[in-house]
Design a protein around this motif. Structure first.
Motif, PDB file in Angstrom:
ATOM      1  N   VAL A 235       0.803  -1.241   0.048  1.00  0.00           N
ATOM      2  CA  VAL A 235       0.034  -0.121  -0.074  1.00  0.00           C
ATOM      3  C   VAL A 235       1.209   1.112  -0.059  1.00  0.00           C
ATOM      4  O   VAL A 235       0.820   2.250  -0.594  1.00  0.00           O
ATOM      5  CB  VAL A 235      -1.172   0.021   1.081  1.00  0.00           C
ATOM      6  CG1 VAL A 235      -1.536   1.275   1.326  1.00  0.00           C
ATOM      7  CG2 VAL A 235      -2.055  -1.086   0.994  1.00  0.00           C
ATOM      8  N   MET A 236       1.867   1.238   0.839  1.00  0.00           N
ATOM      9  CA  MET A 236       2.666   2.543   0.684  1.00  0.00           C
ATOM     10  C   MET A 236       3.546   2.569  -0.529  1.00  0.00           C
ATOM     11  O   MET A 236       3.490   3.726  -1.048  1.00  0.00           O
ATOM     12  CB  MET A 236       4.032   1.993   1.767  1.00  0.00           C
ATOM     13  CG  MET A 236       4.969   3.297   2.046  1.00  0.00           C
ATOM     14  SD  MET A 236       6.282   3.044   3.205  1.00  0.00           S
ATOM     15  CE  MET A 236       7.295   1.890   2.271  1.00  0.00           C
ATOM     16  N   MET A 237       3.981   1.409  -1.076  1.00  0.00           N
ATOM     17  CA  MET A 237       4.456   1.786  -2.642  1.00  0.00           C
ATOM     18  C   MET A 237       3.484   2.183  -3.468  1.00  0.00           C
ATOM     19  O   MET A 237       3.796   2.973  -4.350  1.00  0.00           O
ATOM     20  CB  MET A 237       4.869   0.354  -2.993  1.00  0.00           C
ATOM     21  CG  MET A 237       6.352  -0.068  -2.028  1.00  0.00           C
ATOM     22  SD  MET A 237       7.590   1.030  -2.095  1.00  0.00           S
ATOM     23  CE  MET A 237       8.423   0.903  -3.711  1.00  0.00           C
ATOM     24  N   PHE A 238       2.212   1.852  -3.466  1.00  0.00           N
ATOM     25  CA  PHE A 238       1.208   2.219  -4.375  1.00  0.00           C
ATOM     26  C   PHE A 238       1.020   3.481  -4.191  1.00  0.00           C
ATOM     27  O   PHE A 238       0.756   4.170  -5.166  1.00  0.00           O
ATOM     28  CB  PHE A 238       0.046   1.443  -4.084  1.00  0.00           C
ATOM     29  CG  PHE A 238      -1.242   1.777  -4.728  1.00  0.00           C
ATOM     30  CD1 PHE A 238      -1.653   1.696  -6.007  1.00  0.00           C
ATOM     31  CD2 PHE A 238      -2.346   2.514  -4.145  1.00  0.00           C
ATOM     32  CE1 PHE A 238      -2.520   2.066  -6.720  1.00  0.00           C
ATOM     33  CE2 PHE A 238      -3.419   2.973  -4.630  1.00  0.00           C
ATOM     34  CZ  PHE A 238      -3.462   2.601  -6.007  1.00  0.00           C
ATOM     35  N   ILE A 239       0.830   4.243  -3.078  1.00  0.00           N
ATOM     36  CA  ILE A 239       0.425   5.482  -2.702  1.00  0.00           C
ATOM     37  C   ILE A 239       1.622   6.310  -3.314  1.00  0.00           C
ATOM     38  O   ILE A 239       1.380   7.417  -3.733  1.00  0.00           O
ATOM     39  CB  ILE A 239       0.292   5.767  -1.202  1.00  0.00           C
ATOM     40  CG1 ILE A 239      -1.038   5.088  -0.737  1.00  0.00           C
ATOM     41  CG2 ILE A 239       0.239   7.249  -0.847  1.00  0.00           C
ATOM     42  CD1 ILE A 239      -1.167   5.321   0.633  1.00  0.00           C
ATOM     43  N   VAL A 308      -7.425   5.083   0.703  1.00  0.00           N
ATOM     44  CA  VAL A 308      -6.816   3.655   1.738  1.00  0.00           C
ATOM     45  C   VAL A 308      -7.152   3.813   3.091  1.00  0.00           C
ATOM     46  O   VAL A 308      -7.488   2.926   3.566  1.00  0.00           O
ATOM     47  CB  VAL A 308      -5.300   3.748   1.532  1.00  0.00           C
ATOM     48  CG1 VAL A 308      -4.796   2.786   2.377  1.00  0.00           C
ATOM     49  CG2 VAL A 308      -5.012   3.379   0.071  1.00  0.00           C
ATOM     50  N   ARG A 309      -7.275   5.059   3.519  1.00  0.00           N
ATOM     51  CA  ARG A 309      -7.589   5.225   4.916  1.00  0.00           C
ATOM     52  C   ARG A 309      -9.017   4.967   5.262  1.00  0.00           C
ATOM     53  O   ARG A 309      -9.412   4.324   6.129  1.00  0.00           O
ATOM     54  CB  ARG A 309      -7.343   6.781   5.329  1.00  0.00           C
ATOM     55  CG  ARG A 309      -7.714   6.840   6.901  1.00  0.00           C
ATOM     56  CD  ARG A 309      -7.105   8.525   7.341  1.00  0.00           C
ATOM     57  NE  ARG A 309      -8.004   9.469   6.832  1.00  0.00           N
ATOM     58  CZ  ARG A 309      -7.600  10.290   5.946  1.00  0.00           C
ATOM     59  NH1 ARG A 309      -6.310  10.070   5.491  1.00  0.00           N
ATOM     60  NH2 ARG A 309      -8.246  11.212   5.461  1.00  0.00           N
ATOM     61  N   LYS A 310     -10.111   5.160   4.101  1.00  0.00           N
ATOM     62  CA  LYS A 310     -11.392   4.714   4.118  1.00  0.00           C
ATOM     63  C   LYS A 310     -11.438   3.437   4.108  1.00  0.00           C
ATOM     64  O   LYS A 310     -12.207   2.537   4.904  1.00  0.00           O
ATOM     65  CB  LYS A 310     -12.350   5.438   3.239  1.00  0.00           C
ATOM     66  CG  LYS A 310     -12.169   6.785   3.328  1.00  0.00           C
ATOM     67  CD  LYS A 310     -13.214   7.283   4.314  1.00  0.00           C
ATOM     68  CE  LYS A 310     -13.515   8.754   4.764  1.00  0.00           C
ATOM     69  NZ  LYS A 310     -14.251   9.204   5.689  1.00  0.00           N
ATOM     70  N   ILE A 311     -10.560   2.516   3.365  1.00  0.00           N
ATOM     71  CA  ILE A 311     -10.627   1.201   3.371  1.00  0.00           C
ATOM     72  C   ILE A 311     -10.229   0.376   4.516  1.00  0.00           C
ATOM     73  O   ILE A 311     -10.894  -0.402   5.004  1.00  0.00           O
ATOM     74  CB  ILE A 311     -10.154   0.714   2.110  1.00  0.00           C
ATOM     75  CG1 ILE A 311     -10.864   1.209   0.776  1.00  0.00           C
ATOM     76  CG2 ILE A 311     -10.327  -0.910   1.928  1.00  0.00           C
ATOM     77  CD1 ILE A 311     -10.307   0.798  -0.498  1.00  0.00           C
ATOM     78  N   ASP A 312      -9.048   0.755   4.735  1.00  0.00           N
ATOM     79  CA  ASP A 312      -8.047   0.318   6.065  1.00  0.00           C
ATOM     80  C   ASP A 312      -7.311   1.409   6.664  1.00  0.00           C
ATOM     81  O   ASP A 312      -6.179   1.663   6.157  1.00  0.00           O
ATOM     82  CB  ASP A 312      -7.284  -0.742   5.499  1.00  0.00           C
ATOM     83  CG  ASP A 312      -6.576  -1.563   6.753  1.00  0.00           C
ATOM     84  OD1 ASP A 312      -6.885  -1.096   7.789  1.00  0.00           O
ATOM     85  OD2 ASP A 312      -5.909  -2.478   6.279  1.00  0.00           O
ATOM     86  N   SER A 313      -7.654   1.958   7.871  1.00  0.00           N
ATOM     87  CA  SER A 313      -7.123   3.142   8.502  1.00  0.00           C
ATOM     88  C   SER A 313      -5.593   2.796   8.813  1.00  0.00           C
ATOM     89  O   SER A 313      -4.706   3.683   8.771  1.00  0.00           O
ATOM     90  CB  SER A 313      -7.902   3.697   9.554  1.00  0.00           C
ATOM     91  OG  SER A 313      -7.779   2.520  10.638  1.00  0.00           O
TER      92      SER A 313
END
Length: 318
Positions: A235-239, A308-313
């Motif tokens: 997720v970090m690499m995606f953002i 991402v925060r809405k899906i998994d904070s």
């Protein structure tokens, strides 16, 4: 175990005290802070060039202050140009493919190398895959020319020896989307793989030992242990990748294609266009394009993080 909200509330209640450790960490961060101020924040003063008809007549500061204001006229060419759609399509289209492949393939190869029992073989494969990352696009361009040259290229020599006709590769746009995607993946897959592999090697081996005792297969271990543990890094690499969706690798699209006019429709991106604008001395227009890239990139990364925060904070960066 208390939740994140409860931990934050407890920290708010505690009185603020400056400790020796805070001083040490501040001194440790000081060189980086100074670097960012000098090379990231001070140059932001140059943003005003995007709103001026920049004229070179003396020193930089005098040029900036003496150049007349033109408002948003420098931005008009980016959106009103006949080639605007082609440039934006290429920039976003290629980046979407790069983001997807730049996550899926490195994760796949990191898992495969992590499953190797031979450490020597693992190191050899890592080195072979990581080596292209250190090559300059100028070197890659020269190697590509050796393969694709019309007169003496290796591929055309093979085609002629088999009774075929040589192909002028730098005049055929239909092939280049595949070439560009392949070269981008080939050059960057090693870097991404090392990041994911470092996470895999740091995982607690007891998880896998327990899974083996329970009779879990390699696929089940990967699905239920490795991938969930990699989720935060993915997720970090995606953002971070999404934040650069309006940027492209200038060397890939300019050097490798050798700036062929025949490849304009498939190889011209915003970065290439900015460089060409600078060559024609339209500094204000190039600055406007770069400013739009920065603003849209910031908006994109904030939007991606919000989703991402809405899906998994717990997986969000901010």
């Amino acid at each position: 175990m208390s939740s994140k909200a409860e931990q934050k509330e407890k920290r708010k209640r505690l009185p603020f005290r400056w400790h020796k450790q805070d001083t040490e960490l501040t001194l440790l961060a000081l060189p980086t802070t100074i670097w960012y101020i000098l090379f990231c924040f001070l140059p932001m003063f140059g943003i005003i060039i995007a709103f001026k008809n920049f004229r070179i007549s003396g020193g930089f500061l005098s040029n900036v202050f003496n150049s007349p204001w033109v408002g948003f006229k420098n931005f008009e060419f980016l959106f009103k140009s006949n080639d605007a759609w082609i440039i934006i399509r290429n920039t976003i289209g290629y980046n979407i493919i790069f983001i997807i492949l730049g996550i899926v393939l490195p994760v796949l190869f990191a898992i495969m190398i992590g499953l190797l029992h031979s450490r020597k073989a693992s190191k050899v494969y890592q080195t072979m895959m990581f080596l292209p990352y250190f090559l300059s696009w100028v070197v890659v361009s020269a190697v590509g020319w050796a393969f694709l040259s019309f007169d003496k290229g290796i591929i055309n020599s093979m085609l002629v020896s088999m009774g075929g006709d040589p192909i002028n590769w730098y005049m055929e746009p239909s092939y280049w989307p595949f070439f560009l995607i392949f070269l981008n993946v080939w050059k960057g897959i090693g870097y991404g793989m090392v990041i994911y592999l470092a996470t895999i090697t740091s995982l607690d081996s007891t998880y896998y030992e327990a899974a083996i005792i329970d009779g879990a297969s390699i696929w089940q271990q990967t699905r239920y242990i490795t991938l969930p543990m990699l989720k935060l890094v993915i997720v970090m690499m995606f953002i971070l990748s999404v934040g650069r969706i309006f940027y492209t690798d200038f060397g890939l699209f300019y050097q490798v294609t050798r700036d062929s006019n025949s490849l304009f429709n498939v190889a011209t991106t915003i970065d290439v266009m900015v460089y060409k604008q600078l060559k024609t001395a339209t500094v204000g227009m190039a600055s406007a394009a770069a400013f739009v890239q920065s603003v849209l990139g910031c908006a994109t990364i904030l939007t991606a993080n919000w989703i991402v925060r809405k899906i998994d904070s717990d997986s969000a960066m901010m």
